[in-house]
Design an enzyme around this catalytic site. Structure first.
Site, PDB file in Angstrom:
ATOM      1  N   ASP A  18       0.817  -1.216   0.000  1.00 41.50           N
ATOM      2  CA  ASP A  18       0.000   0.000   0.000  1.00 41.50           C
ATOM      3  C   ASP A  18       0.850   1.265   0.000  1.00 41.50           C
ATOM      4  O   ASP A  18       1.963   1.276   0.518  1.00 41.50           O
ATOM      5  CB  ASP A  18      -0.922  -0.015   1.231  1.00 41.50           C
ATOM      6  CG  ASP A  18      -2.059   0.978   1.114  1.00 41.50           C
ATOM      7  OD1 ASP A  18      -2.359   1.424  -0.016  1.00 41.50           O
ATOM      8  OD2 ASP A  18      -2.651   1.318   2.148  1.00 41.50           O
TER       9      ASP A  18
ATOM     10  N   GLY B 210      -0.098   5.336  -4.475  1.00 42.57           N
ATOM     11  CA  GLY B 210      -0.715   6.583  -4.924  1.00 42.57           C
ATOM     12  C   GLY B 210      -0.113   7.781  -4.212  1.00 42.57           C
ATOM     13  O   GLY B 210       0.226   8.793  -4.831  1.00 42.57           O
TER      14      GLY B 210
ATOM     15  N   TRP C 243       2.789   7.949  -2.774  1.00 48.43           N
ATOM     16  CA  TRP C 243       4.202   8.085  -3.202  1.00 48.43           C
ATOM     17  C   TRP C 243       4.263   8.920  -4.486  1.00 48.43           C
ATOM     18  O   TRP C 243       5.096   9.819  -4.611  1.00 48.43           O
ATOM     19  CB  TRP C 243       4.780   6.689  -3.444  1.00 48.43           C
ATOM     20  CG  TRP C 243       6.218   6.653  -3.859  1.00 48.43           C
ATOM     21  CD1 TRP C 243       7.294   6.551  -3.028  1.00 48.43           C
ATOM     22  CD2 TRP C 243       6.734   6.702  -5.196  1.00 48.43           C
ATOM     23  NE1 TRP C 243       8.452   6.540  -3.763  1.00 48.43           N
ATOM     24  CE2 TRP C 243       8.144   6.627  -5.088  1.00 48.43           C
ATOM     25  CE3 TRP C 243       6.160   6.805  -6.464  1.00 48.43           C
ATOM     26  CZ2 TRP C 243       8.975   6.650  -6.206  1.00 48.43           C
ATOM     27  CZ3 TRP C 243       6.992   6.827  -7.572  1.00 48.43           C
ATOM     28  CH2 TRP C 243       8.375   6.750  -7.437  1.00 48.43           C
TER      29      TRP C 243
ATOM     30  N   HIS D  59       2.351   2.891  -9.003  1.00 50.62           N
ATOM     31  CA  HIS D  59       2.121   1.448  -9.167  1.00 50.62           C
ATOM     32  C   HIS D  59       3.301   0.792  -9.882  1.00 50.62           C
ATOM     33  O   HIS D  59       3.687  -0.322  -9.563  1.00 50.62           O
ATOM     34  CB  HIS D  59       0.824   1.197  -9.943  1.00 50.62           C
ATOM     35  CG  HIS D  59      -0.397   1.680  -9.200  1.00 50.62           C
ATOM     36  ND1 HIS D  59      -0.640   1.357  -7.890  1.00 50.62           N
ATOM     37  CD2 HIS D  59      -1.441   2.470  -9.593  1.00 50.62           C
ATOM     38  CE1 HIS D  59      -1.782   1.931  -7.498  1.00 50.62           C
ATOM     39  NE2 HIS D  59      -2.280   2.611  -8.510  1.00 50.62           N
TER      40      HIS D  59
ATOM     41  N   SER E 152      -7.473  -5.585  -4.888  1.00 58.36           N
ATOM     42  CA  SER E 152      -8.573  -6.131  -4.090  1.00 58.36           C
ATOM     43  C   SER E 152      -9.884  -6.125  -4.871  1.00 58.36           C
ATOM     44  O   SER E 152     -10.004  -5.439  -5.896  1.00 58.36           O
ATOM     45  CB  SER E 152      -8.734  -5.314  -2.801  1.00 58.36           C
ATOM     46  OG  SER E 152      -9.381  -4.086  -3.076  1.00 58.36           O
ATOM     47  N   THR E 153     -10.846  -6.861  -4.357  1.00 54.68           N
ATOM     48  CA  THR E 153     -12.174  -6.872  -4.986  1.00 54.68           C
ATOM     49  C   THR E 153     -12.807  -5.481  -4.916  1.00 54.68           C
ATOM     50  O   THR E 153     -13.730  -5.185  -5.668  1.00 54.68           O
ATOM     51  CB  THR E 153     -13.112  -7.894  -4.292  1.00 54.68           C
ATOM     52  OG1 THR E 153     -13.008  -7.740  -2.866  1.00 54.68           O
ATOM     53  CG2 THR E 153     -12.757  -9.320  -4.651  1.00 54.68           C
ATOM     54  N   GLU E 154     -12.302  -4.635  -4.017  1.00 55.83           N
ATOM     55  CA  GLU E 154     -12.832  -3.276  -3.877  1.00 55.83           C
ATOM     56  C   GLU E 154     -12.101  -2.273  -4.780  1.00 55.83           C
ATOM     57  O   GLU E 154     -12.589  -1.168  -4.989  1.00 55.83           O
ATOM     58  CB  GLU E 154     -12.719  -2.808  -2.417  1.00 55.83           C
ATOM     59  CG  GLU E 154     -13.707  -3.478  -1.464  1.00 55.83           C
ATOM     60  CD  GLU E 154     -13.374  -4.935  -1.179  1.00 55.83           C
ATOM     61  OE1 GLU E 154     -12.179  -5.270  -1.049  1.00 55.83           O
ATOM     62  OE2 GLU E 154     -14.304  -5.761  -1.129  1.00 55.83           O
ATOM     63  N   ASN E 155     -10.942  -2.654  -5.284  1.00 50.14           N
ATOM     64  CA  ASN E 155     -10.143  -1.705  -6.067  1.00 50.14           C
ATOM     65  C   ASN E 155     -10.751  -1.381  -7.439  1.00 50.14           C
ATOM     66  O   ASN E 155     -10.317  -0.425  -8.096  1.00 50.14           O
ATOM     67  CB  ASN E 155      -8.694  -2.186  -6.223  1.00 50.14           C
ATOM     68  CG  ASN E 155      -7.864  -2.070  -4.953  1.00 50.14           C
ATOM     69  OD1 ASN E 155      -6.965  -2.881  -4.701  1.00 50.14           O
ATOM     70  ND2 ASN E 155      -8.141  -1.065  -4.121  1.00 50.14           N
TER      71      ASN E 155
END
Ligand code: IPE
Ligand code: IPE
Ligand code: MG
Length: 239
Positions: free
Chosen positions: A16, A19, A21, A33, A61-64
């Protein structure tokens, strides 16, 4: 250096901070990334050289999917690059004894990536030194749902009775079936949460957090986490 006898068997890493960075450098998030993927390669090799048996990297993730389309497709392109390089570096990876596994729902991933993933898994399936799990379109809850569906099917077909269901039955339906639970979970970037990573497998995991952003993460940070882990007293509920 951490005591070699007290190395974790299974390390989970939540990569994590990419972004932030990038933002700190006035760059696009995708640059973060890309740099994060470089660090992934380095830490992956380092963990294998140290003899860590299982390393699980949380990549998407499934949320990304909630992120802007442009960012999601940049991440997918980074996966493509990684897969292409893994083909080119096959011999090097083979000598290192790396087995690659992808955990997550690959049916939602672009077809060309899913195919390359399958090929890489097959090509490295006989390697036993270090298993690298890449969590892509992975969610801990979705993983448990998948396992529960499998069990419901077995009950429906009369293969098992509801009372036969135990922890082992659930484990057998997880992406990590046959692998040990996570011993150590590392999360850089200052956040101290699991974000749906290895929910089942982290029941007794030790946690190590750092403010360093993933693209700045070094082998020395990994050493620090291993050292901290080696000092922990794990009791698993006993005295
Ligand atoms: C982690 O870095 C990479 C993915 C979740 C794909 P982030 O992109 O979440 O970086 P921050 O948290 O916004 O800094
Ligand atoms: C977790 O990071 C997922 C990955 C690193 C792949 P996120 O950046 O998505 O998590 P939240 O949103 O901060 O909890
Ligand atoms: Mg983040």
């Amino acid at each position: 250096m951490a005591d070699i006898n007290k190395l974790p068997v299974h390390v989970g890493i939540i990569m994590d901070g990419n972004g932030r960075w990038a933002r700190l450098r006035g760059k696009e998030r995708s640059e973060g990334h890309r740099q994060g993927a470089e660090v992934f390669r380095e830490i992956c090799t380092y963990a294998a050289d140290l003899g860590i048996k299982y390393v699980t990297f949380y990549a998407f993730s499934t949320e990304n999917w909630k992120r802007p389309q442009l960012e999601v497709s940049a991440i997918m392109n980074i996966f493509r690059t990684f897969l292409r390089e893994a083909e080119e570096r096959q011999q090097e990876n083979e000598e290192r004894g790396l087995r690659f596994r992808f955990i997550g729902d690959m049916s939602k991933i672009p077809g060309d990536i899913a195919e390359r993933v399958k090929a890489l898994e097959e090509r490295t399936s006989d390697k036993t030194r270090t298993t690298v799990n890449l969590a892509v379109n992975y969610g801990g809850r979705a993983e448990i749902v998948k396992s529960v569906r499998r069990i419901a099917g077995m009950v429906k077909n009369g293969e098992i009775e509801p009372s036969d269901v135990d922890e082992k039955t659930i484990e057998e339906g997880l992406y990590t079936a046959g692998q040990p639970d996570a011993d150590l979970i590392i999360r850089p970037s200052g956040e101290q949460r699991l974000s749906n990573f290895l929910l089942w497998q982290s029941a007794y995991a030790e946690f190590w957090y750092s403010d360093v952003l993933w693209p700045d993460f070094t082998k020395s940070d990994f050493d620090k986490a291993l050292y901290a882990y080696s000092k922990r007293s794990r009791r698993f509920g006993a005295v």
